[in-house]
Design an enzyme around this catalytic site. Structure first.
Site, PDB file in Angstrom:
ATOM      1  N   LYS A   1     -11.484  -0.697   9.772  1.00 10.58           N
ATOM      2  CA  LYS A   1     -11.563  -1.894   8.917  1.00 10.58           C
ATOM      3  C   LYS A   1     -11.969  -3.130   9.719  1.00 10.58           C
ATOM      4  O   LYS A   1     -11.969  -4.236   9.205  1.00 10.58           O
ATOM      5  CB  LYS A   1     -10.208  -2.136   8.239  1.00 10.58           C
ATOM      6  CG  LYS A   1      -9.823  -1.059   7.233  1.00 10.58           C
ATOM      7  CD  LYS A   1      -8.525  -1.405   6.559  1.00 10.58           C
ATOM      8  CE  LYS A   1      -7.907  -0.225   5.846  1.00 10.58           C
ATOM      9  NZ  LYS A   1      -8.557   0.097   4.586  1.00 10.58           N
TER      10      LYS A   1
ATOM     11  N   CYS B   1      -4.648   2.448  -3.808  1.00  8.34           N
ATOM     12  CA  CYS B   1      -3.396   2.902  -3.173  1.00  8.34           C
ATOM     13  C   CYS B   1      -2.260   1.902  -3.373  1.00  8.34           C
ATOM     14  O   CYS B   1      -1.409   1.724  -2.486  1.00  8.34           O
ATOM     15  CB  CYS B   1      -3.580   3.180  -1.679  1.00  8.34           C
ATOM     16  SG  CYS B   1      -4.758   4.467  -1.328  1.00  8.34           S
TER      17      CYS B   1
ATOM     18  N   ASP C   1       2.266  -4.936   8.181  1.00  6.49           N
ATOM     19  CA  ASP C   1       1.106  -4.057   8.040  1.00  6.49           C
ATOM     20  C   ASP C   1      -0.133  -4.948   8.101  1.00  6.49           C
ATOM     21  O   ASP C   1      -0.430  -5.692   7.166  1.00  6.49           O
ATOM     22  CB  ASP C   1       1.228  -3.325   6.692  1.00  6.49           C
ATOM     23  CG  ASP C   1      -0.069  -2.661   6.256  1.00  6.49           C
ATOM     24  OD1 ASP C   1      -1.071  -2.741   6.993  1.00  6.49           O
ATOM     25  OD2 ASP C   1      -0.069  -2.066   5.161  1.00  6.49           O
TER      26      ASP C   1
ATOM     27  N   GLN D   1      -5.230  -5.364   6.742  1.00  8.50           N
ATOM     28  CA  GLN D   1      -6.216  -6.307   6.174  1.00  8.50           C
ATOM     29  C   GLN D   1      -6.236  -7.640   6.901  1.00  8.50           C
ATOM     30  O   GLN D   1      -7.106  -8.462   6.628  1.00  8.50           O
ATOM     31  CB  GLN D   1      -5.917  -6.539   4.683  1.00  8.50           C
ATOM     32  CG  GLN D   1      -6.007  -5.302   3.818  1.00  8.50           C
ATOM     33  CD  GLN D   1      -7.426  -4.743   3.717  1.00  8.50           C
ATOM     34  OE1 GLN D   1      -8.409  -5.420   4.016  1.00  8.50           O
ATOM     35  NE2 GLN D   1      -7.532  -3.479   3.329  1.00  8.50           N
TER      36      GLN D   1
ATOM     37  N   HIS E   1       0.855  -1.192   0.000  1.00  9.49           N
ATOM     38  CA  HIS E   1       0.000   0.000   0.000  1.00  9.49           C
ATOM     39  C   HIS E   1       0.898   1.251   0.000  1.00  9.49           C
ATOM     40  O   HIS E   1       2.024   1.208   0.502  1.00  9.49           O
ATOM     41  CB  HIS E   1      -0.831  -0.043   1.284  1.00  9.49           C
ATOM     42  CG  HIS E   1      -1.951   0.937   1.344  1.00  9.49           C
ATOM     43  ND1 HIS E   1      -1.770   2.245   1.717  1.00  9.49           N
ATOM     44  CD2 HIS E   1      -3.276   0.787   1.097  1.00  9.49           C
ATOM     45  CE1 HIS E   1      -2.942   2.853   1.702  1.00  9.49           C
ATOM     46  NE2 HIS E   1      -3.873   1.997   1.328  1.00  9.49           N
TER      47      HIS E   1
HETATM   48  N1  PMP Z   1      -2.212  -0.943   4.397  1.00 11.89           N
HETATM   49  C1  PMP Z   1      -3.141  -1.710   3.822  1.00 11.89           C
HETATM   50  C2  PMP Z   1      -2.777  -3.100   3.380  1.00 11.89           C
HETATM   51  C3  PMP Z   1      -4.423  -1.208   3.607  1.00 11.89           C
HETATM   52  O1  PMP Z   1      -5.351  -1.954   3.023  1.00 11.89           O
HETATM   53  C4  PMP Z   1      -4.723   0.108   4.043  1.00 11.89           C
HETATM   54  C5  PMP Z   1      -6.099   0.693   3.808  1.00 11.89           C
HETATM   55  N2  PMP Z   1      -6.576   0.575   2.524  1.00 11.89           N
HETATM   56  C6  PMP Z   1      -3.730   0.842   4.658  1.00 11.89           C
HETATM   57  C7  PMP Z   1      -2.483   0.302   4.817  1.00 11.89           C
HETATM   58  C8  PMP Z   1      -3.976   2.232   5.161  1.00 11.89           C
HETATM   59  O2  PMP Z   1      -4.961   2.202   6.127  1.00 11.89           O
HETATM   60  P1  PMP Z   1      -5.527   3.595   6.731  1.00 11.89           P
HETATM   61  O3  PMP Z   1      -6.054   4.349   5.553  1.00 11.89           O
HETATM   62  O4  PMP Z   1      -6.596   3.167   7.671  1.00 11.89           O
HETATM   63  O5  PMP Z   1      -4.391   4.267   7.372  1.00 11.89           O
END
Ligand code: PMP
Length: 422
Positions: A227, A367, A201, A204, A124
């Site tokens: 999430k 992203c 991270d 998910q 991401h």
């Molecule tokens: N890492 C991963 C794998 C994600 O899916 C996301 C959210 N799409 C993020 C980081 C960032 O999360 P947040 O926008 O809640 O900071």
């Protein structure tokens, strides 16, 4: 599910909504999950009964708020298997802030031109952009573990590029596009054999499967409340206690200090050293409630449900010749999300046409622009599932996609379509 599906759905009144004249089919859970009554009920309780700033006032309301907020840290630590309790659990705004906290608190302090940051092609932007900045500021190099054609990390490549120069490995536990569950324990062993740190991270993974940071042997683990049936504005960072102790604070100000003079300051105990200023108190308490909610269902049950829905959706999508899916083909090798493209139609169009029928999915690069470059596609459509989703909702998605396939050529040639993209 152990609890009846209908029973779970009753906890989420938003699922009864109608959108564009149709019953809502909410399949955008990898972006944000819906919030059950039990969790948003915390706000009414907090603001009607014990709204106060924490750790400051010697009065009952402040004490009650402090205890509830602190207890939420213990719940989050236990949820992730962190035996150090709250000392290893920092609350942040979200995964992005948690990653930045490690990047600035540890990366900026410890990395230099001889060091290497290892991450992956499937990350991401929260990881990619943040660690690119640290590389730029420290002179460190970045290497990327490649992704195989079937959507896994190439572990031979990981073995080659994680070496004695590696200072930190930063990797998604679960890919937000491919759904792949990455072999974190193996990567942690590779990192530690080379005296490097590892940050997983968990944006998910924490929502979708049981996580035990100690058996994964990660040094840091990040997650977002929104999430995992929690509210927005709250997330967390697990860190091994001795590492959090050595790290610099990320933000400075009130609450994170022990003693301040006109010359300097010393830092508060963990985790408060990393929580400067008035924190999101109600959000933190509500995150604790979301954890209770998920634990009541059982994370093994959540994982099984995710796997079943992923397999159901994959099997059905893969029989359709006009659809291409990405990532592992087995539902058990991924969490409950499937990214795909519809032949000849841009993902944004697919998504807005689905929305016209009340179906919420996500389209774009999610992203992860570099991953989409690797896949050689401009974007994808992502359907992602959570505890309240059913196979009937996946059928609704599939029937609607089939309908689009049948009517779309006419639609794409119509003035309405050209007006909409003008
Ligand atoms: N890492 C991963 C794998 C994600 O899916 C996301 C959210 N799409 C993020 C980081 C960032 O999360 P947040 O926008 O809640 O900071």
């Amino acid at each position: 599910m152990d609890r009846e599906d209908s029973d779970i759905r009753d906890d989420f009144p938003v699922l009864d909504r109608r959108v564009n004249g149709s019953q809502l089919t909410y399949l955008d859970n990898a972006a944000t999950t819906q919030t059950p009554k039990q969790v948003y009920g915390v706000y009414e309780d907090f603001y009607s009964q014990y709204n106060a700033n924490i750790h400051r006032g010697i009065h009952d309301l402040s004490h009650e708020a402090s205890v509830a907020y602190e207890k939420a840290h213990d719940k989050a630590a236990a949820f992730l298997g962190a035996s150090g309790g709250r000392t290893e659990m920092v609350f942040t705004k979200n995964t992005t802030e948690s990653i930045n906290l490690v990047a600035y608190g540890l990366g900026l302090k410890e990395l230099g031109p001889d060091d290497v940051i290892v991450t992956t092609e499937m990350e991401h932007h929260a990881t990619l952009v943040t660690w690119q900045q640290i590389a730029e500021k420290t002179g460190a190099d970045i290497r990327y573990i490649e992704v195989t054609d079937d959507g896994h990390l190439d572990m031979d490549h990981a073995d080659q590029i994680i070496d004695e120069q590696t200072a930190i490995v930063v990797v998604a536990h679960v890919s937000n596009v491919l759904g792949t569950i990455n072999p974190i324990t193996e990567l942690a062993a590779l990192a530690h054999d080379n005296d490097a740190y590892i940050l997983a991270d968990g944006a998910q993974s924490a929502p979708t499967r049981p996580v035990d940071v100690e058996s994964l042997d990660v040094d840091f683990f990040t997650f977002s409340g929104h999430k995992m049936a929690g509210p927005t504005g709250i997330g967390g960072l697990y860190g091994k206690k001795h590492l959090l102790e050595e790290m610099d604070p990320f933000l400075y100000g009130g609450e994170m200090i022990d003693h301040v003079s006109l010359q300097n300051a010393t830092w508060n105990d963990l985790p408060w050293k990393f929580e400067a200023g008035t924190p999101p108190i109600a959000e933190g308490i509500a995150l604790g409630e979301a954890i209770d909610y998920l634990e009541d269902i059982g994370m093994d049950t959540v994982r099984r449900h995710e796997n079943e829905l992923a397999q159901y959706a994959l099997d059905a999508l893969e029989t359709r010749e006009y659809i291409e899916t990405y990532g592992p083909s087995s539902g058990t090798e991924r969490t409950g999300l499937v990214s795909f493209n519809v032949d000849g139609i841009h993902g944004h169009d697919v998504s807005s046409l689905l929305n016209a029928q009340g179906i919420a999915v996500r389209a774009g690069d999610h992203c992860t622009q570099p991953l989409h470059d690797t896949l050689d596609i401009p974007g994808s459509v992502r359907a992602s599932f959570y505890v309240y989703n059913t196979t009937a909702e996946i059928d609704t998605l599939l029937d609607t996609l089939d309908g689009l396939r049948d009517t779309l050529p006419d639609y794409l040639a119509s003035d309405r379509y050209h007006d909409s993209i003008a």
